[in-house]
Scaffold this motif. Structure first.
Motif, short mmCIF file in Angstrom:
data_model
loop_
_atom_site.label_atom_id
_atom_site.label_comp_id
_atom_site.label_asym_id
_atom_site.label_seq_id
_atom_site.Cartn_x
_atom_site.Cartn_y
_atom_site.Cartn_z
N HIS A 166 0.84 -1.20 0.00
CA HIS A 166 0.00 0.00 0.00
C HIS A 166 0.87 1.24 0.00
CE1 HIS A 166 0.82 1.17 4.22
NE2 HIS A 166 0.99 -0.14 4.39
N ASP A 167 0.23 2.39 -0.27
CA ASP A 167 0.91 3.68 -0.09
C ASP A 167 0.02 4.60 0.75
OD1 ASP A 167 -1.01 4.31 -2.04
OD2 ASP A 167 0.31 5.73 -3.08
N LYS A 168 -0.58 4.00 1.75
CA LYS A 168 -1.49 4.74 2.64
C LYS A 168 -0.74 5.78 3.46
CE LYS A 168 -4.09 1.74 5.00
NZ LYS A 168 -5.54 1.95 4.88
N THR A 170 2.43 7.38 2.74
CA THR A 170 2.95 8.47 1.90
C THR A 170 2.56 8.17 0.45
OG1 THR A 170 4.84 8.73 3.38
CG2 THR A 170 5.02 9.73 1.19
N GLU A 171 1.82 9.07 -0.14
CA GLU A 171 1.38 8.85 -1.50
C GLU A 171 2.57 8.59 -2.43
OE1 GLU A 171 -1.50 8.39 -2.85
OE2 GLU A 171 -0.53 8.15 -4.81
N GLY A 172 2.48 7.51 -3.17
CA GLY A 172 3.52 7.18 -4.14
C GLY A 172 4.66 6.36 -3.56
N THR A 173 4.71 6.18 -2.24
CA THR A 173 5.74 5.36 -1.61
C THR A 173 5.10 4.06 -1.15
OG1 THR A 173 6.96 7.31 -0.86
CG2 THR A 173 7.45 5.22 0.24
N TYR A 174 5.35 3.02 -1.91
CA TYR A 174 4.67 1.74 -1.65
C TYR A 174 5.49 0.87 -0.71
CZ TYR A 174 1.77 3.33 -5.44
OH TYR A 174 0.93 4.10 -6.20
N ILE A 175 4.82 0.38 0.31
CA ILE A 175 5.46 -0.53 1.26
C ILE A 175 4.58 -1.77 1.43
CG2 ILE A 175 6.69 1.27 2.51
CD1 ILE A 175 4.52 1.16 4.66
N ASP A 196 -1.73 4.47 -10.83
CA ASP A 196 -2.25 5.77 -11.30
C ASP A 196 -2.97 6.56 -10.21
OD1 ASP A 196 -4.43 4.16 -11.00
OD2 ASP A 196 -5.18 4.38 -13.04
N ASN A 197 -3.10 5.98 -9.01
CA ASN A 197 -3.79 6.69 -7.91
C ASN A 197 -5.07 7.34 -8.43
OD1 ASN A 197 -3.77 7.36 -5.10
ND2 ASN A 197 -3.33 9.48 -5.65
N ALA A 198 -5.83 6.60 -9.21
CA ALA A 198 -6.99 7.14 -9.92
C ALA A 198 -7.95 7.84 -8.96
CB ALA A 198 -7.73 6.01 -10.65
N GLY A 206 -7.83 8.66 -3.41
CA GLY A 206 -7.47 7.94 -4.64
C GLY A 206 -7.31 6.45 -4.40
N GLU A 207 -6.21 5.90 -4.90
CA GLU A 207 -5.98 4.45 -4.79
C GLU A 207 -4.69 4.20 -4.01
OE1 GLU A 207 -6.02 3.42 -8.99
OE2 GLU A 207 -8.12 2.84 -8.80
N ASP A 208 -4.81 3.58 -2.87
CA ASP A 208 -3.64 3.39 -1.99
C ASP A 208 -3.38 1.94 -1.63
OD1 ASP A 208 -3.27 6.12 -1.99
OD2 ASP A 208 -4.19 6.45 -0.02
N CYS A 209 -4.18 1.01 -2.13
CA CYS A 209 -3.99 -0.37 -1.69
C CYS A 209 -3.65 -1.29 -2.86
CB CYS A 209 -5.24 -0.85 -0.96
SG CYS A 209 -5.36 -0.14 0.70
N ASN A 219 -1.50 -3.40 -9.47
CA ASN A 219 -2.36 -2.23 -9.65
C ASN A 219 -2.68 -1.67 -8.28
OD1 ASN A 219 -4.14 -0.30 -10.64
ND2 ASN A 219 -5.87 -1.74 -10.75
N ASP A 220 -2.83 -0.35 -8.22
CA ASP A 220 -3.34 0.25 -6.98
C ASP A 220 -4.85 0.43 -7.11
OD1 ASP A 220 -3.00 2.14 -8.98
OD2 ASP A 220 -2.44 3.77 -7.62
N LEU A 221 -5.55 0.09 -6.05
CA LEU A 221 -7.01 0.17 -6.02
C LEU A 221 -7.43 0.99 -4.81
CD1 LEU A 221 -8.28 -3.48 -6.70
CD2 LEU A 221 -8.37 -1.53 -8.28
CA LIG Z 1 -1.94 5.95 -3.95
#
Ligand SMILES: [Ca+2]
Ligand SMILES: [Ca+2]
Length: 235
Positions: A166-168, A170-175, A196-198, A206-209, A219-221
């Motif tokens: 997820h990037d819950k 920090t947006e764009g930083t996936y852990i 795409d954090n749609a 947006g999309e964080d998971c 994909n991020d959803l």
């Molecule tokens: Ca995101």
């Protein structure tokens, strides 16, 4: 991730010089015994010692599947060049832990379970944890192939399944659910145009998971979406 039928916890080897022996020729004889443990109906552990004189110790050991762990011990007495020596070898073998129901073992990779009940990412994460596992963390193409096989067995599933990143925070930083950066896991094959954090904006998270598609791409959803999910059970 670990493929093994048992774990050797302890191996000790003791060589004892006993009494001098006058013979010049070497003669060998062997004796083996094993100690197995089990939990009885009162919850107590108990051990059983079985001694086998003159048998093939390895064959006997392989046949013993009576307990959650098994301790084997063998003796070998050797008379050689006027000296008698006694070798004692012990090993404790512990079977790998067993995951909850519905998990399937994939040789060389591990245990996995795909849940077809639709849940949010947080609820999916909790379900996996309740089963003793965690949302799937992909570490290799082989593990991504497992996800593809799981999808192929549940063709009613369309779209994606949640997995463990997820990037819950920090947006764009996936852990991952273990807190490690996604780029260090060994598998970061995003789907075309992803992530795409749609829908993301100042008022919409947006999309964080994290999720995985049928073709094993990421994909991020939205975390609040309810979709199938895949759990992994570490050995
Ligand atoms: Ca995101
Ligand atoms: Ca996306």
């Amino acid at each position: 991730m670990v493929n093994c039928n048992y774990v050797v916890l302890v191996i000790s080897y003791i060589l004892l010089n006993v009494h001098p022996f006058k013979a010049n020729a070497c003669q060998e004889s062997s004796t083996s015994f094993s100690i197995s443990t089990q939990r009885n109906i009162t919850g107590h552990w108990y051990s059983e010692v079985v001694m086998d004189l003159g048998s093939d110790e390895e064959t006997d050991e392989d046949k013993k599947q009576t307990g959650p762990w098994n301790l084997g011990m063998s003796f070998r007495r050797k008379r050689c060049d006027g000296k008698e020596s006694l070798s004692i070898v012990t090993a404790i073998r512990v079977p790998p832990p067993k995951p909850g129901p519905g998990y399937e073992y994939f040789a060389g990779v591990g245990y996995y379970k795909i849940h077809t009940t639709l849940k949010t990412w947080s609820d999916a994460r909790k379900t996996c944890a309740d089963e003793g596992g965690h949302l799937l963390i992909l570490n290799s193409d082989a593990e991504a192939s497992v996800a593809k096989q799981l999808f192929s067995r549940h063709k009613q599933i369309s779209g994606w399944a949640f997995i463990g990143f997820h990037d819950k925070t920090t947006e764009g930083t996936y852990i991952t659910v273990n807190g490690e950066p996604l780029q260090t896991t060994g598998y970061t094959k995003w789907g075309k145009g992803q992530p795409d954090n749609a829908g993301g904006s100042k008022t919409n998270e947006g999309e964080d998971c994290g999720s995985i598609a049928h073709d094993s791409t990421l994909n991020d959803l939205p975390c609040g979406f309810k979709v199938p999910f895949i759990c992994e059970y570490d050995l």
